[in-house]
Write a protein that holds these residues in place. Structure first.
Motif, PDB file in Angstrom:
ATOM      1  N   ARG A   1      -6.292  -8.921  10.928  1.00  0.00           N
ATOM      2  CA  ARG A   1      -4.953  -8.880  11.520  1.00  0.00           C
ATOM      3  C   ARG A   1      -3.881  -8.770  10.447  1.00  0.00           C
ATOM      4  N   ASN A   2      -3.994  -9.599   9.425  1.00  0.00           N
ATOM      5  CA  ASN A   2      -2.998  -9.572   8.347  1.00  0.00           C
ATOM      6  C   ASN A   2      -3.042  -8.261   7.574  1.00  0.00           C
ATOM      7  N   LEU A   3      -4.249  -7.707   7.383  1.00  0.00           N
ATOM      8  CA  LEU A   3      -4.375  -6.429   6.686  1.00  0.00           C
ATOM      9  C   LEU A   3      -3.696  -5.316   7.474  1.00  0.00           C
ATOM     10  N   TYR A   4      -3.932  -5.275   8.775  1.00  0.00           N
ATOM     11  CA  TYR A   4      -3.322  -4.240   9.604  1.00  0.00           C
ATOM     12  C   TYR A   4      -1.802  -4.380   9.625  1.00  0.00           C
ATOM     13  N   ARG A   5      -1.321  -5.605   9.599  1.00  0.00           N
ATOM     14  CA  ARG A   5       0.129  -5.805   9.548  1.00  0.00           C
ATOM     15  C   ARG A   5       0.708  -5.247   8.256  1.00  0.00           C
ATOM     16  N   ARG A   6       0.003  -5.438   7.157  1.00  0.00           N
ATOM     17  CA  ARG A   6       0.480  -4.900   5.876  1.00  0.00           C
ATOM     18  C   ARG A   6       0.408  -3.374   5.874  1.00  0.00           C
ATOM     19  N   LEU A   7      -0.652  -2.820   6.467  1.00  0.00           N
ATOM     20  CA  LEU A   7      -0.777  -1.363   6.516  1.00  0.00           C
ATOM     21  C   LEU A   7       0.280  -0.736   7.413  1.00  0.00           C
ATOM     22  N   THR A   8       0.802  -1.498   8.361  1.00  0.00           N
ATOM     23  CA  THR A   8       1.889  -0.998   9.206  1.00  0.00           C
ATOM     24  C   THR A   8       3.089  -0.573   8.371  1.00  0.00           C
ATOM     25  N   HIS A   9       3.297  -1.275   7.254  1.00  0.00           N
ATOM     26  CA  HIS A   9       4.450  -1.007   6.396  1.00  0.00           C
ATOM     27  C   HIS A   9       4.075  -0.192   5.158  1.00  0.00           C
ATOM     28  N   ALA A  10       2.879   0.405   5.175  1.00  0.00           N
ATOM     29  CA  ALA A  10       2.440   1.194   4.017  1.00  0.00           C
ATOM     30  C   ALA A  10       3.342   2.410   3.828  1.00  0.00           C
ATOM     31  N   GLY A  11       3.621   2.720   2.594  1.00  0.00           N
ATOM     32  CA  GLY A  11       4.368   3.929   2.290  1.00  0.00           C
ATOM     33  C   GLY A  11       3.455   5.141   2.260  1.00  0.00           C
ATOM     34  N   VAL A  12       4.013   6.286   2.521  1.00  0.00           N
ATOM     35  CA  VAL A  12       3.256   7.545   2.464  1.00  0.00           C
ATOM     36  C   VAL A  12       4.024   8.505   1.572  1.00  0.00           C
TER      37      VAL A  12
ATOM     38  N   PHE B   1       0.823  -1.206   0.000  1.00  0.00           N
ATOM     39  CA  PHE B   1       0.000   0.000   0.000  1.00  0.00           C
ATOM     40  C   PHE B   1       0.859   1.259   0.000  1.00  0.00           C
ATOM     41  N   VAL B   2       0.366   2.247  -0.721  1.00  0.00           N
ATOM     42  CA  VAL B   2       0.983   3.565  -0.732  1.00  0.00           C
ATOM     43  C   VAL B   2      -0.122   4.589  -0.488  1.00  0.00           C
ATOM     44  N   ILE B   3       0.014   5.363   0.575  1.00  0.00           N
ATOM     45  CA  ILE B   3      -0.943   6.417   0.893  1.00  0.00           C
ATOM     46  C   ILE B   3      -0.496   7.690   0.202  1.00  0.00           C
ATOM     47  N   GLU B   4      -1.349   8.239  -0.646  1.00  0.00           N
ATOM     48  CA  GLU B   4      -1.041   9.479  -1.371  1.00  0.00           C
ATOM     49  C   GLU B   4      -1.737  10.636  -0.664  1.00  0.00           C
ATOM     50  N   LEU B   5      -0.968  11.425   0.042  1.00  0.00           N
ATOM     51  CA  LEU B   5      -1.523  12.493   0.873  1.00  0.00           C
ATOM     52  C   LEU B   5      -1.530  13.819   0.123  1.00  0.00           C
ATOM     53  N   THR B   6      -2.698  14.434   0.095  1.00  0.00           N
ATOM     54  CA  THR B   6      -2.830  15.781  -0.464  1.00  0.00           C
ATOM     55  C   THR B   6      -3.579  16.651   0.541  1.00  0.00           C
ATOM     56  N   ILE B   7      -3.308  17.929   0.481  1.00  0.00           N
ATOM     57  CA  ILE B   7      -3.992  18.903   1.332  1.00  0.00           C
ATOM     58  C   ILE B   7      -4.687  19.903   0.427  1.00  0.00           C
TER      59      ILE B   7
ATOM     60  N   LEU C   1       0.930   6.451  11.184  1.00  0.00           N
ATOM     61  CA  LEU C   1       0.242   5.362  10.503  1.00  0.00           C
ATOM     62  C   LEU C   1       0.807   4.009  10.932  1.00  0.00           C
ATOM     63  N   GLY C   2       2.141   3.910  10.951  1.00  0.00           N
ATOM     64  CA  GLY C   2       2.766   2.656  11.339  1.00  0.00           C
ATOM     65  C   GLY C   2       2.435   2.269  12.764  1.00  0.00           C
ATOM     66  N   ASP C   3       2.519   3.235  13.693  1.00  0.00           N
ATOM     67  CA  ASP C   3       2.220   2.950  15.092  1.00  0.00           C
ATOM     68  C   ASP C   3       0.758   2.543  15.274  1.00  0.00           C
ATOM     69  N   HIS C   4      -0.133   3.257  14.587  1.00  0.00           N
ATOM     70  CA  HIS C   4      -1.566   3.001  14.756  1.00  0.00           C
ATOM     71  C   HIS C   4      -1.934   1.591  14.296  1.00  0.00           C
ATOM     72  N   PHE C   5      -1.528   1.223  13.088  1.00  0.00           N
ATOM     73  CA  PHE C   5      -1.918  -0.086  12.572  1.00  0.00           C
ATOM     74  C   PHE C   5      -1.132  -1.218  13.226  1.00  0.00           C
ATOM     75  N   ALA C   6       0.035  -0.936  13.777  1.00  0.00           N
ATOM     76  CA  ALA C   6       0.749  -1.949  14.560  1.00  0.00           C
ATOM     77  C   ALA C   6      -0.038  -2.285  15.823  1.00  0.00           C
ATOM     78  N   ARG C   7      -0.594  -1.258  16.470  1.00  0.00           N
ATOM     79  CA  ARG C   7      -1.434  -1.510  17.645  1.00  0.00           C
ATOM     80  C   ARG C   7      -2.698  -2.266  17.272  1.00  0.00           C
ATOM     81  N   MET C   8      -3.301  -1.897  16.137  1.00  0.00           N
ATOM     82  CA  MET C   8      -4.509  -2.595  15.710  1.00  0.00           C
ATOM     83  C   MET C   8      -4.214  -4.048  15.348  1.00  0.00           C
ATOM     84  N   ALA C   9      -3.075  -4.299  14.709  1.00  0.00           N
ATOM     85  CA  ALA C   9      -2.690  -5.666  14.360  1.00  0.00           C
ATOM     86  C   ALA C   9      -2.469  -6.494  15.613  1.00  0.00           C
ATOM     87  N   ALA C  10      -1.805  -5.904  16.621  1.00  0.00           N
ATOM     88  CA  ALA C  10      -1.578  -6.615  17.877  1.00  0.00           C
ATOM     89  C   ALA C  10      -2.898  -6.924  18.574  1.00  0.00           C
TER      90      ALA C  10
END
Length: 200
Positions: free
Chosen positions: A161-172, A52-58, A75-84
């Motif tokens: 769980r697996n989805l959140y683990r993958r989102l932990t490593h998502a690029g921004v 996953f790659v998050i494309e951030l615009t303002i 993002l990494g911290d949040h989804f790591a907690r959700m995966a755990a």
């Protein structure tokens, strides 16, 4: 080649992405629940091998580097907690299913013995069949809950769980400018987007 899923996130202000109240003393920021739910719901339908790659615009313009780095860390911290949390839920669910299965099989064994004992009782045939079938049915009904857990309930939790683990490593990354695009869905800020229930 590993597929890449791009998730556009457009906000009016980068602070919208972060929770206004964070009870945890260990994290400076926590991802806003609406933003997290939106990202997870978009990622849910991606191929399971995708990154996953998050494309951030303002306001439809590429986000500054500081905002990109800030979102990536949170993002990494949040989804790591959700995966755990989902991993813990998965273990609890399997343990509950196994305990329920043991209880269900024990009840079934007792009911089977009782139903056989009914065959030797001096009661009318109609009553005998009804009582025997009722006891047998009760024994099988006792195994309904463990069967539901072990056959059906575990896989959505495991997938989350697996989805959140993958989102932990998502690029921004900073998204491309959306000025002049005709698609209003692409230009909609995150706080105005309809949010699905997400993976549960």
């Amino acid at each position: 080649m590993v597929p890449v899923t791009h998730i556009p996130v457009d906000v009016r202000n980068v602070d919208q992405l972060f929770a206004s109240f964070d009870p945890s003393p260990f994290h400076e920021h926590s991802l806003n629940s609406t933003a997290a739910q939106y990202i997870a719901s978009q990622a849910w339908y991606a191929p399971r091998s995708a990154t996953f790659v998050i494309e951030l615009t303002i306001n439809g313009r590429p986000a500054p580097a500081k905002a990109v780095q800030q979102l990536k860390a949170v993002l990494g911290d949040h989804f790591a907690r959700m995966a755990a949390n989902e991993a813990q839920n998965f273990r609890k669910l399997i343990r509950t299913g196994l305990i329920s299965l043991a209880i269900g099989l024990f009840v079934l064994a007792i009911c089977t013995a009782l139903s056989r004992g009914v065959d030797n009782m001096p009661i009318p045939d109609g009553w005998r069949e009804g009582i025997r079938d009722g006891i047998s049915m009760f024994g099988w009904v006792a195994n309904w809950r463990p069967a539901q857990i072990l056959f059906y309930d575990w896989w959505p939790v495991r997938r989350s769980r697996n989805l959140y683990r993958r989102l932990t490593h998502a690029g921004v990354v900073a998204g491309s400018s959306k000025r002049g695009q005709a698609d209003p869905e692409n230009d909609a800020p995150i706080d105005s987007m309809p949010i699905e229930s997400g993976p549960t």
